[in-house]
Design an enzyme around this catalytic site. Structure first.
Site, short mmCIF file in Angstrom:
data_model
loop_
_atom_site.label_atom_id
_atom_site.label_comp_id
_atom_site.label_asym_id
_atom_site.label_seq_id
_atom_site.Cartn_x
_atom_site.Cartn_y
_atom_site.Cartn_z
N THR A 191 0.88 -1.18 0.00
CA THR A 191 0.00 0.00 0.00
C THR A 191 0.91 1.22 0.00
O THR A 191 1.61 1.46 0.99
CB THR A 191 -0.88 0.02 1.27
OG1 THR A 191 -1.60 -1.21 1.35
CG2 THR A 191 -1.85 1.19 1.23
N LYS A 233 -7.74 1.35 -3.11
CA LYS A 233 -7.34 1.02 -1.73
C LYS A 233 -7.50 2.24 -0.81
O LYS A 233 -8.03 2.14 0.30
CB LYS A 233 -5.88 0.54 -1.75
CG LYS A 233 -5.24 0.32 -0.40
CD LYS A 233 -5.69 -0.95 0.26
CE LYS A 233 -5.08 -1.07 1.66
NZ LYS A 233 -5.60 -2.19 2.41
N LYS A 292 -1.58 5.23 8.57
CA LYS A 292 -0.75 5.26 7.34
C LYS A 292 -1.66 5.37 6.11
O LYS A 292 -1.44 6.20 5.23
CB LYS A 292 0.09 3.97 7.26
CG LYS A 292 0.84 3.83 5.95
CD LYS A 292 1.31 2.41 5.65
CE LYS A 292 1.66 2.30 4.17
NZ LYS A 292 2.15 1.01 3.75
P1 NAD Z 1 5.88 -5.79 7.71
O1 NAD Z 1 6.62 -4.66 8.32
O2 NAD Z 1 5.47 -6.94 8.58
O3 NAD Z 1 6.74 -6.40 6.49
C1 NAD Z 1 7.53 -5.64 5.63
C2 NAD Z 1 8.77 -6.47 5.30
O4 NAD Z 1 9.55 -5.74 4.37
C3 NAD Z 1 9.66 -6.74 6.52
O5 NAD Z 1 9.92 -8.13 6.63
C4 NAD Z 1 10.93 -5.94 6.22
O6 NAD Z 1 12.11 -6.57 6.71
C5 NAD Z 1 10.92 -5.95 4.70
N1 NAD Z 1 11.72 -4.87 4.11
C6 NAD Z 1 11.80 -3.57 4.47
N2 NAD Z 1 12.64 -2.91 3.65
C7 NAD Z 1 13.08 -3.82 2.75
C8 NAD Z 1 13.97 -3.75 1.64
N3 NAD Z 1 14.57 -2.61 1.29
N4 NAD Z 1 14.19 -4.88 0.94
C9 NAD Z 1 13.59 -6.04 1.28
N5 NAD Z 1 12.75 -6.17 2.32
C10 NAD Z 1 12.51 -5.07 3.04
O7 NAD Z 1 4.61 -5.15 6.98
P2 NAD Z 1 3.28 -5.90 6.48
O8 NAD Z 1 2.26 -5.85 7.55
O9 NAD Z 1 3.66 -7.21 5.89
O10 NAD Z 1 2.81 -4.89 5.35
C11 NAD Z 1 3.39 -4.88 4.04
C12 NAD Z 1 2.54 -4.00 3.15
O11 NAD Z 1 1.21 -4.51 3.11
C13 NAD Z 1 2.43 -2.55 3.62
O12 NAD Z 1 2.48 -1.71 2.50
C14 NAD Z 1 1.07 -2.50 4.30
O13 NAD Z 1 0.50 -1.21 4.31
C15 NAD Z 1 0.27 -3.47 3.46
N6 NAD Z 1 -0.88 -4.10 4.12
C16 NAD Z 1 -0.76 -4.59 5.38
C17 NAD Z 1 -1.87 -5.18 5.99
C18 NAD Z 1 -1.77 -5.75 7.39
O14 NAD Z 1 -2.81 -6.08 7.96
N7 NAD Z 1 -0.58 -5.94 7.94
C19 NAD Z 1 -3.09 -5.26 5.30
C20 NAD Z 1 -3.17 -4.75 4.00
C21 NAD Z 1 -2.06 -4.17 3.42
#
Ligand code: NAD
Length: 289
Positions: free
Chosen positions: A93, A168, A243
């Site tokens: 997102t 979204k 966010k």
């Molecule tokens: P998270 O923080 O659990 O996971 C993000 C991952 O990205 C981490 O493992 C981190 O180490 C990795 N990362 C960061 N920088 C990096 C890089 N330069 N190279 C490689 N890996 C890297 O976050 P999440 O909850 O999995 O969310 C991910 C996305 O999904 C976000 O954009 C969030 O807004 C969206 N989202 C989350 C949810 C939710 O319920 N958690 C729901 C819908 C959408």
């Protein structure tokens, strides 16, 4: 297919595992060694550099925290490193402007790209029941659908590139507004002398029905089961809602759209998160009323 998966966090970890289960060969990368170890347990081949993970793949899926990181990963390590003609799917997102900019750079370099943000949380990511809203041209969408199907309950073509992020941000702004309204109505009912459970029974069958009231009732012990019944643990964190609201406000600014309730909802979640409640489910606004 051979698919690179970058960003194996709360969401990406389960999504990559579902691609493996569907028979794809998944080449995984994350900055976190723990996330990589878990991906290996789930059958992914792991890499310690993005260019190695994207070598020889048909598609690259990213699930990263924000637009700055998405742009950095694609421009430094994916564009020019993945095979010509590969399909890129960014499921993060992120802000609309970055989504469009990265896709333009990818297309100019000879790739296809879609933005494909998701609705549904960690349980849906693990269970393969996410809803994907996809922005991109018809040909890219058809190819993207084949990659996304094993992770999805629904894959919807929203429109041209960026349209997925527009869907979204609009959806989550609407969700924030009806969640706050639901909390206010439940608190008002109780203070004015109506049993909140009775209010739920009546309004969930009347014109006040909405997902926040009917399916995710934010008052403890009332209506549908939700994180409210578990002291607002788990669920959708208020910090993530904030966010998404900020992305919607930025998008509204760019589009010149008036969003007075969206702005107000953003202020309410800002205050709530700044008070130290960022980890609580977004229905916990009920506790402030
Ligand atoms: P998270 O923080 O659990 O996971 C993000 C991952 O990205 C981490 O493992 C981190 O180490 C990795 N990362 C960061 N920088 C990096 C890089 N330069 N190279 C490689 N890996 C890297 O976050 P999440 O909850 O999995 O969310 C991910 C996305 O999904 C976000 O954009 C969030 O807004 C969206 N989202 C989350 C949810 C939710 O319920 N958690 C729901 C819908 C959408």
């Amino acid at each position: 297919m051979k698919i690179a998966f970058i960003g194996l966090g709360n969401m990406g970890g389960g999504m990559a595992a579902n691609l493996v289960k569907a028979g794809h060969e998944v080449q995984a990368f994350d900055l976190s060694p723990d996330a990589l170890a878990k991906a290996a347990e789930n059958g992914c081949t792991t890499f310690t550099a993005v260019p190695d993970a994207v070598a020889g793949v048909d598609a690259v899926v990213t699930m990263l925290p924000n637009g700055g990181i998405v742009k950095a990963v694609y421009t430094a390590d994916v564009i020019g490193k993945a095979p010509a003609g590969a399909l890129f799917l960014d499921c993060s997102t992120i802000d609309l402007a970055t989504a469009r900019e990265v896709a333009e750079l990818a297309v100019a370099a000879g790739y296809e790209m879609v933005d494909a943000p998701v609705s549904g949380g960690i349980a849906a990511a693990n269970g393969g029941t996410l809803t994907f809203m996809v922005g991109g041209d018809d040909a890219a969408f058809e190819k993207a659908k084949a990659v996304l199907d094993p992770m999805a309950k629904a894959v919807i073509h929203a429109g041209e590139i960026g349209a997925g992020q527009v869907a979204k941000m609009c959806n989550n702004m609407l969700l924030a507004v009806h969640m706050i309204g639901t909390c206010e109505a439940l608190a008002l009912a109780e203070k004015a002398g109506l049993d909140p459970q009775k209010f739920y029974e009546i309004s969930s069958k009347s014109t006040g029905y909405c997902w926040s009231l009917n399916d995710y009732t934010p008052a403890p012990g009332v209506g549908a089961a939700s994180p409210a019944d578990n002291d607002y643990a788990g669920g959708f964190a208020s910090a993530l809602m904030l966010k998404d609201l900020r992305l919607a406000m930025a998008g509204a600014g760019t589009a010149g759209a008036a969003v007075p309730l969206g702005e107000h909802a953003t202020k309410i979640y800002e205050q709530f998160v700044e008070a130290g409640n960022g980890g609580k489910d977004f229905g916990a606004i009920f506790t402030t009323l």
